[in-house]
Design a protein around this motif. Sequence first.
Motif, PDB file in Angstrom:
ATOM      1  N   UNK A  92       0.847  -1.186   0.000  1.00 47.69           N
ATOM      2  CA  UNK A  92       0.000   0.000   0.000  1.00 47.69           C
ATOM      3  C   UNK A  92       0.890   1.246   0.000  1.00 47.69           C
ATOM      4  N   UNK A  93       0.813   2.047  -1.066  1.00 47.84           N
ATOM      5  CA  UNK A  93       1.608   3.276  -1.170  1.00 47.84           C
ATOM      6  C   UNK A  93       0.697   4.506  -1.203  1.00 47.84           C
ATOM      7  N   UNK A  94      -0.532   4.341  -0.774  1.00 48.22           N
ATOM      8  CA  UNK A  94      -1.517   5.432  -0.813  1.00 48.22           C
ATOM      9  C   UNK A  94      -1.053   6.660  -0.043  1.00 48.22           C
ATOM     10  N   UNK A  95      -0.537   6.469   1.170  1.00 52.83           N
ATOM     11  CA  UNK A  95      -0.187   7.586   2.048  1.00 52.83           C
ATOM     12  C   UNK A  95       0.829   8.535   1.416  1.00 52.83           C
ATOM     13  N   UNK A  96       1.772   7.993   0.649  1.00 52.31           N
ATOM     14  CA  UNK A  96       2.797   8.853   0.046  1.00 52.31           C
ATOM     15  C   UNK A  96       2.508   9.229  -1.407  1.00 52.31           C
ATOM     16  N   UNK A  97       1.276   8.970  -1.868  1.00 53.25           N
ATOM     17  CA  UNK A  97       0.952   9.186  -3.285  1.00 53.25           C
ATOM     18  C   UNK A  97       0.054  10.385  -3.542  1.00 53.25           C
ATOM     19  N   UNK A  98      -0.180  11.195  -2.561  1.00 54.08           N
ATOM     20  CA  UNK A  98      -0.952  12.411  -2.777  1.00 54.08           C
ATOM     21  C   UNK A  98      -2.183  12.498  -1.901  1.00 54.08           C
ATOM     22  N   UNK A  99      -2.670  13.729  -1.754  1.00 53.41           N
ATOM     23  CA  UNK A  99      -3.787  13.994  -0.843  1.00 53.41           C
ATOM     24  C   UNK A  99      -5.084  13.336  -1.281  1.00 53.41           C
ATOM     25  N   UNK A 100      -5.259  13.086  -2.570  1.00 55.67           N
ATOM     26  CA  UNK A 100      -6.499  12.474  -3.054  1.00 55.67           C
ATOM     27  C   UNK A 100      -6.715  11.089  -2.425  1.00 55.67           C
ATOM     28  N   UNK A 101      -5.631  10.424  -2.027  1.00 53.22           N
ATOM     29  CA  UNK A 101      -5.735   9.098  -1.423  1.00 53.22           C
ATOM     30  C   UNK A 101      -6.033   9.154   0.076  1.00 53.22           C
ATOM     31  N   UNK A 102      -6.025  10.354   0.640  1.00 48.65           N
ATOM     32  CA  UNK A 102      -6.338  10.498   2.058  1.00 48.65           C
ATOM     33  C   UNK A 102      -7.763  10.985   2.299  1.00 48.65           C
ATOM     34  N   UNK A 103      -8.485  11.318   1.236  1.00 46.10           N
ATOM     35  CA  UNK A 103      -9.850  11.825   1.358  1.00 46.10           C
ATOM     36  C   UNK A 103     -10.866  10.701   1.256  1.00 46.10           C
ATOM     37  N   UNK A 104     -11.883  10.735   2.109  1.00 42.17           N
ATOM     38  CA  UNK A 104     -12.957   9.736   1.973  1.00 42.17           C
ATOM     39  C   UNK A 104     -13.964  10.194   0.916  1.00 42.17           C
ATOM     40  N   UNK A 105     -14.219   9.375  -0.079  1.00 44.31           N
ATOM     41  CA  UNK A 105     -15.233   9.669  -1.075  1.00 44.31           C
ATOM     42  C   UNK A 105     -15.714   8.390  -1.712  1.00 44.31           C
ATOM     43  N   UNK A 106     -16.880   8.472  -2.313  1.00 39.83           N
ATOM     44  CA  UNK A 106     -17.494   7.306  -2.940  1.00 39.83           C
ATOM     45  C   UNK A 106     -17.315   7.421  -4.449  1.00 39.83           C
ATOM     46  N   UNK A 107     -16.748   6.392  -5.057  1.00 45.45           N
ATOM     47  CA  UNK A 107     -16.494   6.398  -6.497  1.00 45.45           C
ATOM     48  C   UNK A 107     -17.063   5.140  -7.124  1.00 45.45           C
ATOM     49  N   UNK A 108     -17.351   5.218  -8.399  1.00 46.49           N
ATOM     50  CA  UNK A 108     -17.880   4.057  -9.110  1.00 46.49           C
ATOM     51  C   UNK A 108     -17.103   3.728 -10.379  1.00 46.49           C
ATOM     52  N   UNK A 109     -16.579   4.721 -11.071  1.00 47.67           N
ATOM     53  CA  UNK A 109     -15.961   4.470 -12.366  1.00 47.67           C
ATOM     54  C   UNK A 109     -14.515   4.918 -12.423  1.00 47.67           C
ATOM     55  N   UNK A 110     -13.723   4.169 -13.182  1.00 44.81           N
ATOM     56  CA  UNK A 110     -12.329   4.536 -13.400  1.00 44.81           C
ATOM     57  C   UNK A 110     -11.940   4.177 -14.830  1.00 44.81           C
ATOM     58  N   UNK A 111     -11.320   5.121 -15.516  1.00 38.27           N
ATOM     59  CA  UNK A 111     -10.787   4.881 -16.855  1.00 38.27           C
ATOM     60  C   UNK A 111      -9.273   5.005 -16.783  1.00 38.27           C
ATOM     61  N   UNK A 112      -8.578   4.140 -17.508  1.00 40.37           N
ATOM     62  CA  UNK A 112      -7.113   4.106 -17.472  1.00 40.37           C
ATOM     63  C   UNK A 112      -6.566   4.327 -18.877  1.00 40.37           C
ATOM     64  N   UNK A 113      -5.510   5.104 -18.967  1.00 42.38           N
ATOM     65  CA  UNK A 113      -4.850   5.346 -20.247  1.00 42.38           C
ATOM     66  C   UNK A 113      -3.674   6.281 -20.043  1.00 42.38           C
ATOM     67  N   UNK A 114      -2.875   6.435 -21.061  1.00 40.72           N
ATOM     68  CA  UNK A 114      -1.712   7.317 -21.006  1.00 40.72           C
ATOM     69  C   UNK A 114      -2.146   8.700 -21.486  1.00 40.72           C
ATOM     70  N   UNK A 115      -2.634   9.526 -20.566  1.00 40.33           N
ATOM     71  CA  UNK A 115      -3.214  10.816 -20.912  1.00 40.33           C
ATOM     72  C   UNK A 115      -2.214  11.786 -21.526  1.00 40.33           C
ATOM     73  N   UNK A 116      -0.956  11.713 -21.109  1.00 43.22           N
ATOM     74  CA  UNK A 116       0.043  12.658 -21.597  1.00 43.22           C
ATOM     75  C   UNK A 116       1.097  12.005 -22.508  1.00 43.22           C
ATOM     76  N   UNK A 117       0.822  10.777 -22.943  1.00 40.43           N
ATOM     77  CA  UNK A 117       1.680  10.079 -23.916  1.00 40.43           C
ATOM     78  C   UNK A 117       3.141   9.974 -23.494  1.00 40.43           C
ATOM     79  N   UNK A 118       3.361   9.721 -22.189  1.00 42.65           N
ATOM     80  CA  UNK A 118       4.730   9.587 -21.686  1.00 42.65           C
ATOM     81  C   UNK A 118       5.101   8.144 -21.351  1.00 42.65           C
ATOM     82  N   UNK A 119       4.212   7.198 -21.678  1.00 39.02           N
ATOM     83  CA  UNK A 119       4.501   5.787 -21.433  1.00 39.02           C
ATOM     84  C   UNK A 119       4.067   5.288 -20.073  1.00 39.02           C
ATOM     85  N   UNK A 120       3.554   6.172 -19.221  1.00 37.86           N
ATOM     86  CA  UNK A 120       3.078   5.780 -17.893  1.00 37.86           C
ATOM     87  C   UNK A 120       1.560   5.894 -17.871  1.00 37.86           C
TER      88      UNK A 120
END
Length: 159
Positions: free
Chosen positions: A13-41
């Motif tokens: 689990x690397x959530x704690x060191x990966x940014x504030x968005x991972x420390x907020x409680x919220x309810x989510x349903x959908x996730x899309x994955x892709x290379x948004x900035x074309x950098x290979x990640x």
Amino acid sequence: MLLARNTGHGFVDVSAESGSVFRLPWVARGMAVGDLDNDGRLDAVVTTNDGPAHILRNETSTQNHWILLKLLGHTSNRDAIGASVTLMTGSGRQYATVSTAGSYLSASDKRVHFGLGPDRSIQKIDIRWPSGISQTLKDIPADQILQVDEPSPRSTSKP
């Protein structure tokens, strides 16, 4: 939300060191994955119930290599949905199927992403298009977005 790193022997689990968005409680349903900035990640967009979408840009520092395949169908459907891809490097084989499916009311990048680790080139890529046409590409350099057009039914491999 949870973010886990694959160590090759399990997940950490690397959530704690990966940014504030991972420390907020919220309810989510959908996730899309892709290379948004074309950098290979691979990046992600997560939708929340009655709230904003969160864009999670992958800014991980890495020396690893990658390739993104953008398949373009001509006899098959234009987006090549359903095409099967087998990739071979010195480290072994990887497999993927072209799809945008993944999460509730979300469509991910139709380009096929392969992480190559230390491999700087791909020995061979085999593509089986939805039309049944087979195509082989050889000796492909890493770290690029490669568009591959479906060949005509008479021509089924490229050097």
